[in-house]
Scaffold this active site. Structure first.
Site, PDB file in Angstrom:
ATOM      1  N   LYS A 189       0.838  -1.205   0.000  1.00 46.13           N
ATOM      2  CA  LYS A 189       0.000   0.000   0.000  1.00 46.13           C
ATOM      3  C   LYS A 189       0.874   1.255   0.000  1.00 46.13           C
ATOM      4  O   LYS A 189       0.593   2.225  -0.708  1.00 46.13           O
ATOM      5  CB  LYS A 189      -0.961  -0.028   1.194  1.00 46.13           C
ATOM      6  CG  LYS A 189      -2.093  -1.029   0.973  1.00 46.13           C
ATOM      7  CD  LYS A 189      -2.912  -1.333   2.217  1.00 46.13           C
ATOM      8  CE  LYS A 189      -3.816  -2.541   1.932  1.00 46.13           C
ATOM      9  NZ  LYS A 189      -4.560  -3.013   3.094  1.00 46.13           N
ATOM     10  N   GLN A 249      -5.120  -1.953   9.132  1.00 40.29           N
ATOM     11  CA  GLN A 249      -4.871  -3.267   8.534  1.00 40.29           C
ATOM     12  C   GLN A 249      -5.462  -4.362   9.428  1.00 40.29           C
ATOM     13  O   GLN A 249      -5.156  -4.425  10.611  1.00 40.29           O
ATOM     14  CB  GLN A 249      -3.358  -3.466   8.338  1.00 40.29           C
ATOM     15  CG  GLN A 249      -2.994  -4.739   7.626  1.00 40.29           C
ATOM     16  CD  GLN A 249      -3.512  -4.779   6.184  1.00 40.29           C
ATOM     17  OE1 GLN A 249      -3.382  -3.830   5.430  1.00 40.29           O
ATOM     18  NE2 GLN A 249      -4.128  -5.895   5.815  1.00 40.29           N
ATOM     19  N   ASP A 264     -11.490   2.156   3.151  1.00 35.16           N
ATOM     20  CA  ASP A 264     -11.694   0.713   2.971  1.00 35.16           C
ATOM     21  C   ASP A 264     -13.172   0.388   2.725  1.00 35.16           C
ATOM     22  O   ASP A 264     -13.498  -0.709   2.272  1.00 35.16           O
ATOM     23  CB  ASP A 264     -11.223  -0.043   4.230  1.00 35.16           C
ATOM     24  CG  ASP A 264      -9.937  -0.807   4.006  1.00 35.16           C
ATOM     25  OD1 ASP A 264      -9.592  -1.037   2.832  1.00 35.16           O
ATOM     26  OD2 ASP A 264      -9.291  -1.174   5.008  1.00 35.16           O
TER      27      ASP A 264
END
Ligand code: NAD
Length: 278
Positions: free
Chosen positions: A51, A95, A118
């Protein structure tokens, strides 16, 4: 058979984001993503590293918060609160999975829906389900881009999604509905799974079982999208679809690797770049 090239399409999207971010910079606007990683899970560290690399490529500033495995939930929530209030941060990503002492739901709920790149926050999920603008979860949104950019018709087509997880199956079905497909969702309790899959014009496998979908599930000429990722012994990757068995029956198919996989990060970058416009 048309091979749907996720590597090329994800690169195209990252290049579009790069252009957009550069234009924003020229107008004095910067895009920044905060990434929170708790603990030292090696797979998570690889994802976070990828990322960061994608941020560097697209010109998105990334701030990374790497916290020890025994970090308390309060500490993570306090950090999210601080990032929610910072005007120089547009996206916040935590995460997953998180260590046991931290409640994932509490953490996801704490992220401001305006920075939820997300797309996992209940407000983002609600917006998707009622057709309002909001952040879309990256993997299913990536599948939509693959389908559209490969010129595959969705309107009035029968789309069967195998899997009903909150991260992939459910939002995938909602997105296909938004594309005017007729959508069937199958799951572990579905009866006559093969029959239903065989009636699909577009079959999306997000089932988490290596090579489960063979040609007996696929209608001649159907478009087959494989979301699954599994590492076989010998380290070779495979999907939920038995690619070699299905490729001669399908009209179009995504490979693993190089299909859906690279799309997730590209769509994360797209979400970040669009967050400023929200
Ligand atoms: P999950 O385990 O949360 O969900 C699997 C779903 O499949 C469940 O809803 C279950 O009901 C259904 N299912 C299980 N066995 C079944 C069976 N025999 N018949 C019919 N349905 C069955 O998994 P997930 O998080 O949705 O992920 C699915 C796959 O996609 C995994 O292989 C995962 O690694 C992969 N994945 C890939 C990406 C990516 O970036 N490409 C992102 C997320 C997940």
């Amino acid at each position: 058979m048309k091979l749907i090239d996720g590597k090329a399409i994800s690169q195209q999207i990252k290049d579009e984001v790069k252009d957009k971010v550069a234009k924003m910079k020229a107008e004095g606007k910067e895009v920044a993503l905060a990434v929170i990683l708790v603990g030292d899970d090696p797979a998570s560290a690889v994802y976070v590293g990828n990322k960061k690399k994608a941020c560097e490529y697209t010109g998105i500033r990334s701030e990374s918060y790497e916290l020890p495995a025994d970090t308390s939930q309060e500490k993570v929530l306090a950090l999210i609160d601080e990032l929610n209030n910072r005007e120089d941060i547009q996206g916040i990503l935590v995460q997953l999975p998180l260590p046991k002492q931290i409640d994932e739901k509490a953490v996801i709920d704490a992220i401001s829906p305006d920075k939820d790149v997300d797309g996992f926050h209940p407000v983002s999920v609600g917006r998707l389900s009622i057709g309002e603008k909001g952040f879309l979860p990256c993997t299913p949104a990536g599948v939509i881009e693959l389908i559209k950019r490969s010129g595959i018709e969705t309107e009035g087509k029968h789309c069967v999604v195998i899997g009903r997880s909150n991260i992939v199956g459910k939002p995938m079905a909602l997105l296909m509905l938004r594309e005017n497909a007729t959508v069937t969702i199958c799951h572990s309790r579905t009866k006559d799974l093969k029959e239903i899959c065989k009636s699909a014009d577009i079959l999306i496998a997000a089932v988490g079982k290596p090579k489960m979908v063979d040609r007996s599930y696929v209608k001649e000429g159907a478009c087959v999208i494989d979301v699954g990722i599994h590492r076989l012994e010998g380290k070779k990757l495979c999907g939920d679809v038995d690619f070699d068995d299905v490729k001669d029956v399908a009209g179009a198919i995504t490979p693993v690797p190089g299909g859906v996989g690279p799309m997730t990060i590209a769509m994360l970058m797209k979400n970040c770049a669009e967050s400023l416009e929200a």
